[in-house]
Design a protein around this motif. Structure first.
Motif, mmCIF file in Angstrom:
data_model
loop_
_atom_site.group_PDB
_atom_site.id
_atom_site.type_symbol
_atom_site.label_atom_id
_atom_site.label_comp_id
_atom_site.label_asym_id
_atom_site.label_seq_id
_atom_site.Cartn_x
_atom_site.Cartn_y
_atom_site.Cartn_z
ATOM 1 N N HIS A 336 0.833 -1.203 0.000
ATOM 2 C CA HIS A 336 0.000 0.000 0.000
ATOM 3 C C HIS A 336 0.871 1.258 0.000
ATOM 4 N N GLU A 337 1.825 1.317 0.931
ATOM 5 C CA GLU A 337 2.632 2.542 1.067
ATOM 6 C C GLU A 337 3.484 2.789 -0.175
ATOM 7 N N HIS A 340 1.707 4.333 -3.046
ATOM 8 C CA HIS A 340 1.550 5.792 -3.017
ATOM 9 C C HIS A 340 2.690 6.450 -3.803
ATOM 10 N N TYR A 351 -4.514 14.214 -2.976
ATOM 11 C CA TYR A 351 -4.914 13.443 -1.800
ATOM 12 C C TYR A 351 -6.055 14.128 -1.054
ATOM 13 N N GLU A 360 -6.147 6.464 -2.409
ATOM 14 C CA GLU A 360 -6.124 5.447 -1.354
ATOM 15 C C GLU A 360 -6.514 4.075 -1.902
ATOM 16 N N HIS A 431 -9.610 7.632 3.353
ATOM 17 C CA HIS A 431 -9.520 6.202 3.668
ATOM 18 C C HIS A 431 -10.886 5.533 3.672
HETATM 19 ZN ZN ZN Z 1 -2.554 5.243 2.132
#
Ligand code: ZN
Ligand code: CA
Ligand code: CA
Length: 518
Positions: A336-337, A340, A351, A360, A431
């Motif tokens: 996930h990170e 980004h 964002y 997200e 999120h």
């Molecule tokens: Zn995230």
């Protein structure tokens, strides 16, 4: 008995033969050294030497394919000359020289500064906090590519292998007359090795790491020319220290940080898995598609219940968790990170608002795709996010998977995320506004029934769905794309990859219809 005797005779013959060859070879090597020495004696002035017999010492001499090769080290009044050397090739009585001798040296060889003072200068210059192993010796730093003048120097070597410093090996050349640092270089030679990571969440895994001297470090020379994993030791600034071990094993498989290297092993595993996923699926060279080095920072702060990607350092940061999480180094979180970072290099969805929710969702999609690609026996793939780090799933040290941070097949299960799009969704935290697109992707890949409008979608599988989504963020979305724009982008991507009106195109349309985006 007869055979035994014959063997003995044969052995004796062999021994005699071997001896005679050795004796012959040795005398010839000595002879070659003598020829080379005679040569330098006769030509000393041409090499800027005054007494070649004293100024040249033999480092090695050996027979080569043609003749002999003798390596000489240079000294000046008994002090070794840094990089001063010559190779004499002796063949048929003649000598040719590969010359790196430093000519016409002129410097006072009596030091003013002490060796100890030079060591202190070097250690201070490095900024070492822990203990350091040091050696120091007088040398000549000759005029040439390294220096404008001949200097008498203390050549100080500093090796750091302790708990608080980055493992490193420095050479400092310090003027033995003034104490000034003339030149320094980092000379840690590392080799790529594989080590065992005893992770928290993925069992025992093989990691690409580095080895310098006796120290293994979680620096992966095979990806990003050295993606590193650093231990922040609870601090919140800087890079911390690289995770290192004197053994080729990192961690102890415990979620309780009984061995601080364990979280590092998970993070390193997640980065390599994510890196490889993008490479194998999309021929993408790393996070920025340009192979740029990234690094992971584990044990960030104290009780930090989150993880994040930061474009400015091009790095990931992981807390140890406190309320909801154990250390946030599960593979889908790392995927996930890092995604980004991929997003920043592609559509760069802002964002905030709907673009933020899609940003997200992109990370949840690829974090989950990485988890499916790895297909680890301990972290079996599903459509949940962060489940392996989720505290509620660990009961008396046993893992029982009942909950997670987010659920792609049923976003509202987290109590906050919608499954279907509606106007005003952009007002939600990103999120949660990710929920509908997560659900869309789940239905597109896996197939199933929309939990918000009951529409049935026939899945086209993970890989095709991921290719469409990746094509969409790479070539069709921009920073301000909203949910309807995402649908258009994915349809364009499906057309590009599979053709207009293809089953894949129709599946994309059905999946978006299943979250009320038409
Ligand atoms: Zn995230
Ligand atoms: Ca899992
Ligand atoms: Ca998961």
């Amino acid at each position: 008995m007869v055979i035994h005797n014959a063997k003995q005779v044969f052995s004796a013959l062999l021994a005699g033969l071997a001896f005679s060859i050795c004796a012959y070879a040795q005398s010839s090597v000595d002879e070659a050294v003598g020829i080379a020495r005679n040569y330098f004696r006769a030509n000393a002035a041409n090499y800027g030497l005054t007494d070649s017999d004293r100024e040249l010492t033999v480092r090695s001499a050996r027979a080569a394919t043609k003749g002999y090769v003798i390596r000489f080290d240079q000294n000046y009044r008994g002090v070794p000359v840094f990089e001063g050397e010559a190779i004499a090739h002796v063949a048929n009585g003649g000598v040719t020289v590969t010359n790196a001798l430093r000519p016409n040296l002129a410097v006072d060889t009596r030091p003013v500064v002490t060796s100890q003072a030079a060591v202190v200068t070097a250690v201070r210059a490095i900024g070492a906090r822990g203990s350091a192993d040091t050696t120091s010796a007088l040398e000549i730093l000759p005029k040439g590519s390294r220096s404008a003048l001949d200097f008498l120097v203390w050549h100080v070597k500093v090796m750091l292998e302790n708990d608080v410093d980055q493992p490193t090996k420095w050479d400092y050349l310090i003027d033995a007359h003034t104490g000034l640092v003339l030149w320094s270089f980092n000379s840690l030679e590392t080799a790529g090795v594989t080590v065992t990571g005893k992770t928290m969440y993925s069992g025992d895994v093989t990691l690409n790491a580095s080895r310098g001297g006796f120290l293994y470090t979680l620096v992966d020379p095979t990806r990003g020319s050295g993606n590193a994993t650093d231990d922040m030791h609870g601090r919140t600034s800087g890079k911390g220290t690289v995770v290192s071990s004197t053994k080729a094993v990192f961690g102890d498989n415990s979620i309780n940080n009984t061995d601080p290297d364990t979280a590092g092993a998970d993070a390193a595993f997640g980065v390599s898995a994510t890196w490889d996923y993008y490479l194998n699926m999309f021929a993408r060279n790393g996070i920025d598609n340009n192979g740029r080095k990234t690094y992971s920072r584990v044990h960030y702060s104290r009780g930090y219940d989150n993880a994040f990607w930061d474009d400015s350092c091009f790095c990931m940061t992981y807390g140890d968790g406190q309320i909801y999480f154990y250390p946030l180094v599960a593979i889908d979180i790392t995927g996930h990170e890092l995604s980004h970072g991929v997003m920043s290099a592609e559509a760069n969805l802002t964002y905030a608002g709907e673009p933020g929710g899609l940003n997200e969702s992109n990370s949840d999609i690829f974090g989950t795709m990485v988890e499916f690609a790895v297909n680890n026996a301990f972290d079996t793939p599903e459509w949940w996010i962060g489940e392996r780090s989720w505290r509620a799933n660990w009961v008396n040290g046993q893992y029982v998977q009942t909950a997670a941070l987010r659920y792609m097949e049923n976003p509202p299960k987290d109590g906050k995320s919608p499954a279907c799009w509606s106007s005003g969704i952009g007002g939600l935290d990103v999120h949660y506004s990710s929920g509908p697109n997560n659900h869309m992707f789940y239905l597109l890949a896996h197939g199933g029934t929309s939990v918000c409008n009951g529409q049935l979608v026939t899945g086209i599988g993970n890989d095709k769905s991921a290719r469409i989504w990746y094509e969409a963020i790479s070539n069709w979305m921009n920073s301000n794309t909203d949910y309807h724009g995402a649908r258009t982008a994915c349809l364009s991507a499906a057309t590009t990859l599979y053709g207009a009106g293809s089953a894949e195109y129709n599946a994309v349309a059905a999946a978006y219809a299943a979250i009320n985006v038409n």
